[in-house]
Design a protein around this motif. Structure first.
Motif, mmCIF file in Angstrom:
data_model
loop_
_atom_site.group_PDB
_atom_site.id
_atom_site.type_symbol
_atom_site.label_atom_id
_atom_site.label_comp_id
_atom_site.label_asym_id
_atom_site.label_seq_id
_atom_site.Cartn_x
_atom_site.Cartn_y
_atom_site.Cartn_z
ATOM 1 N N LYS A 191 36.038 80.438 -19.145
ATOM 2 C CA LYS A 191 37.279 81.184 -18.950
ATOM 3 C C LYS A 191 37.656 81.227 -17.480
ATOM 4 N N GLY A 192 38.886 80.826 -17.180
ATOM 5 C CA GLY A 192 39.362 80.807 -15.803
ATOM 6 C C GLY A 192 38.900 79.616 -15.000
ATOM 7 N N ASN A 193 38.153 78.710 -15.630
ATOM 8 C CA ASN A 193 37.543 77.606 -14.880
ATOM 9 C C ASN A 193 37.555 76.300 -15.672
ATOM 10 N N ASP A 224 39.419 85.468 -25.175
ATOM 11 C CA ASP A 224 38.044 85.503 -24.673
ATOM 12 C C ASP A 224 37.667 84.176 -24.020
ATOM 13 N N ILE A 225 38.459 83.151 -24.292
ATOM 14 C CA ILE A 225 38.137 81.786 -23.866
ATOM 15 C C ILE A 225 38.993 81.324 -22.700
ATOM 16 N N PHE A 226 40.254 81.761 -22.696
ATOM 17 C CA PHE A 226 41.185 81.348 -21.643
ATOM 18 C C PHE A 226 41.704 82.562 -20.887
ATOM 19 N N GLY A 227 41.788 82.417 -19.559
ATOM 20 C CA GLY A 227 42.367 83.453 -18.730
ATOM 21 C C GLY A 227 43.797 83.116 -18.362
ATOM 22 N N LYS A 228 44.465 84.061 -17.705
ATOM 23 C CA LYS A 228 45.834 83.844 -17.284
ATOM 24 C C LYS A 228 45.920 82.601 -16.404
#
Length: 214
Positions: free
Chosen positions: A28-30, A102-106
């Motif tokens: 997530k976020g990366n 839960d898997i991807f962030g903004k």
């Protein structure tokens, strides 16, 4: 859709973590590190047997694609396609769409594809439709500002419902076709269902909508 049980599917998925990402929440976020580049990421929610995303990944090598599919017996077909094609810009996730945030962030994702989603025709099941407002909020929370949803269906009722849902949520309608295969739209990549329905003479509906972030 009737699913044929494939007891070997779980093992095949586990044996190919380079294609079906294990523990996706850890990225997530990366997600750029998963692909090894900063190319934009597009996801398909309900990727089925993978024909659409394989076609898109081949057509657009400078875009990274992620297919989301809950059912092991279906995603394993997409996995076999990916193993055969060896596309570096396509990954698969064997997860429920309800866990997307839960898997991807903004800002992780630039575009969401919804292709031939279950129409859930009964009014009491409206909350399960992938164009219902709670899902639109989930997509907004992982998309870049100005991110888009591209939606295709053969179901007129679902299309009309979705246009209303998009409008009520405040999305900008960028494109709409009431008969895609008789339109001037270029670069269309068909899904398995799209081929089946269009060959039977059914009309295909398509639209593109954009989030208007403050």
């Amino acid at each position: 859709m009737r699913l044929r049980n494939k007891p070997w599917a779980k093992d095949r998925i586990a044996e190919n973590p380079q294609y079906v990402v294990a523990n996706p929440e850890s990225h997530k976020g990366n997600w750029s590190k998963v692909f090894g580049n900063d190319n934009p990421i597009h996801i398909e929610v309900g990727t089925g047997k993978g024909q659409f995303l394989v076609g898109m990944a081949k057509q657009n090598p400078n875009v990274n694609y992620i297919g989301i599919e809950l059912f092991e017996s279906i995603i394993v077909v997409a996995l076999d396609r990916l193993i055969e094609e060896k596309l570096p810009n396509l990954k698969l996730l064997n997860v429920d769409a309800a866990t997307l945030n839960d898997i991807f962030g903004k800002n992780d994702v630039e575009r969401v594809y919804l292709n031939f989603s279950d129409p859930w025709p009964k009014n009491r099941h409206a909350k399960r439709r992938l164009t219902y407002k709670t899902f639109l909020k989930r997509y907004e929370d992982l998309l870049v500002d100005g991110g888009e949803i591209h939606f295709k269906t053969d179901n007129q009722g679902l299309f009309e419902y979705s246009l209303t849902s998009f409008s009520e949520y405040g999305l900008l309608l960028k494109y709409v076709s009431l008969d895609l295969h008789k339109s001037d739209f270029e670069g269309n990549v068909m899904t398995e269902y799209e081929e089946k329905f269009s060959n039977a003479g059914q009309r295909i509906y398509r639209c593109e909508v954009k989030y208007l972030n403050d």
